[in-house]
Design a protein around this motif. Structure first.
Motif, PDB file in Angstrom:
ATOM      1  N   SER A   1       4.089  -6.694  -9.833  1.00  0.00           N
ATOM      2  CA  SER A   1       3.412  -5.640  -9.073  1.00  0.00           C
ATOM      3  C   SER A   1       2.028  -5.322  -9.616  1.00  0.00           C
ATOM      4  O   SER A   1       1.152  -4.888  -8.870  1.00  0.00           O
ATOM      5  CB  SER A   1       4.252  -4.360  -9.072  1.00  0.00           C
TER       6      SER A   1
ATOM      7  N   ALA B   1      -3.153  -1.538  -2.611  1.00  0.00           N
ATOM      8  CA  ALA B   1      -3.766  -0.500  -1.776  1.00  0.00           C
ATOM      9  C   ALA B   1      -4.499   0.521  -2.638  1.00  0.00           C
ATOM     10  O   ALA B   1      -5.608   0.959  -2.291  1.00  0.00           O
ATOM     11  CB  ALA B   1      -2.701   0.184  -0.920  1.00  0.00           C
ATOM     12  N   ALA B   2      -3.913   0.891  -3.760  1.00  0.00           N
ATOM     13  CA  ALA B   2      -4.557   1.851  -4.664  1.00  0.00           C
ATOM     14  C   ALA B   2      -5.854   1.270  -5.228  1.00  0.00           C
ATOM     15  O   ALA B   2      -6.863   1.969  -5.345  1.00  0.00           O
ATOM     16  CB  ALA B   2      -3.600   2.235  -5.795  1.00  0.00           C
TER      17      ALA B   2
ATOM     18  N   ASP C   1       2.182  -4.149  -3.114  1.00  0.00           N
ATOM     19  CA  ASP C   1       1.413  -3.646  -1.970  1.00  0.00           C
ATOM     20  C   ASP C   1       0.788  -2.288  -2.272  1.00  0.00           C
ATOM     21  O   ASP C   1      -0.377  -2.050  -1.935  1.00  0.00           O
ATOM     22  CB  ASP C   1       2.286  -3.537  -0.718  1.00  0.00           C
ATOM     23  N   GLU C   2       1.544  -1.407  -2.909  1.00  0.00           N
ATOM     24  CA  GLU C   2       1.020  -0.076  -3.235  1.00  0.00           C
ATOM     25  C   GLU C   2      -0.060  -0.162  -4.312  1.00  0.00           C
ATOM     26  O   GLU C   2      -1.068   0.539  -4.251  1.00  0.00           O
ATOM     27  CB  GLU C   2       2.146   0.864  -3.675  1.00  0.00           C
TER      28      GLU C   2
ATOM     29  N   ALA D   1      -1.000   4.523  -7.036  1.00  0.00           N
ATOM     30  CA  ALA D   1       0.052   3.650  -6.514  1.00  0.00           C
ATOM     31  C   ALA D   1       1.386   4.394  -6.431  1.00  0.00           C
ATOM     32  O   ALA D   1       2.123   4.255  -5.445  1.00  0.00           O
ATOM     33  CB  ALA D   1       0.188   2.401  -7.387  1.00  0.00           C
ATOM     34  N   TRP D   2       1.697   5.183  -7.452  1.00  0.00           N
ATOM     35  CA  TRP D   2       2.924   5.995  -7.415  1.00  0.00           C
ATOM     36  C   TRP D   2       2.870   6.978  -6.256  1.00  0.00           C
ATOM     37  O   TRP D   2       3.864   7.186  -5.551  1.00  0.00           O
ATOM     38  CB  TRP D   2       3.133   6.735  -8.742  1.00  0.00           C
ATOM     39  N   THR D   3       1.717   7.583  -6.019  1.00  0.00           N
ATOM     40  CA  THR D   3       1.582   8.541  -4.921  1.00  0.00           C
ATOM     41  C   THR D   3       1.746   7.848  -3.568  1.00  0.00           C
ATOM     42  O   THR D   3       2.442   8.360  -2.682  1.00  0.00           O
ATOM     43  CB  THR D   3       0.231   9.275  -4.995  1.00  0.00           C
ATOM     44  N   LEU D   4       1.118   6.696  -3.403  1.00  0.00           N
ATOM     45  CA  LEU D   4       1.263   5.957  -2.148  1.00  0.00           C
ATOM     46  C   LEU D   4       2.720   5.584  -1.906  1.00  0.00           C
ATOM     47  O   LEU D   4       3.216   5.686  -0.779  1.00  0.00           O
ATOM     48  CB  LEU D   4       0.379   4.710  -2.169  1.00  0.00           C
ATOM     49  N   ALA D   5       3.405   5.168  -2.960  1.00  0.00           N
ATOM     50  CA  ALA D   5       4.824   4.836  -2.834  1.00  0.00           C
ATOM     51  C   ALA D   5       5.640   6.071  -2.451  1.00  0.00           C
ATOM     52  O   ALA D   5       6.526   5.991  -1.592  1.00  0.00           O
ATOM     53  CB  ALA D   5       5.340   4.235  -4.134  1.00  0.00           C
TER      54      ALA D   5
ATOM     55  N   PRO E   1       6.620   1.861  -7.082  1.00  0.00           N
ATOM     56  CA  PRO E   1       5.647   1.165  -6.242  1.00  0.00           C
ATOM     57  C   PRO E   1       5.724  -0.340  -6.467  1.00  0.00           C
ATOM     58  O   PRO E   1       6.062  -0.793  -7.559  1.00  0.00           O
ATOM     59  CB  PRO E   1       4.282   1.677  -6.726  1.00  0.00           C
TER      60      PRO E   1
ATOM     61  N   SER F   1      10.356   3.759  -4.449  1.00  0.00           N
ATOM     62  CA  SER F   1      10.321   4.009  -5.885  1.00  0.00           C
ATOM     63  C   SER F   1      10.960   2.821  -6.570  1.00  0.00           C
ATOM     64  O   SER F   1      12.107   2.487  -6.277  1.00  0.00           O
ATOM     65  CB  SER F   1      11.083   5.272  -6.240  1.00  0.00           C
TER      66      SER F   1
END
Length: 112
Positions: free
Chosen positions: A54, A98-99, A94-95, A79-83, A91, A89
């Protein structure tokens, strides 16, 4: 405008944000934190460390000095927030990707 195109109402977005915040509080409670923005490096590289697959692209940016350690931590927090916003859970790649893109876009806007 982006929300109108996605078809999500403000109420739906609010519901996702409330759920994401609840997920963060629950996950981070053992360390006395409540949001991903509070996450220190020691947790992001310890108990909350992501799968190496990841973070492969992110690690490469750090290794090539394209990204500082501070930037690395910010990308992982995002990334944690996007997930959390999509109910994942932990991330995944992809997350993290994106971050990284969101961070790069923000830096480009500041430089302009």
């Amino acid at each position: 405008m982006a929300l109108a195109q996605s078809g999500e109402s403000s109420a739906e977005v609010l519901s996702r944000v409330i759920q994401a915040r609840a997920s963060q509080r629950e996950r981070l409670a053992p360390w006395g934190m409540s949001t991903n923005g509070d996450l220190p490096l020691r947790l992001l590289t310890g108990q909350l460390r992501l799968d190496p697959h990841s973070t492969r692209a992110l690690d490469a940016c750090l290794d090539r000095a394209v990204l500082s350690l501070r930037g690395y931590v910010r990308v992982l927090r995002l990334a944690w927030t996007l997930a959390d916003l999509v109910g994942l859970s932990p991330p995944g790649a992809d997350e993290v990707d994106a971050a990284m893109q969101l961070r790069q876009t923000a830096e480009e806007r500041r430089a302009a």
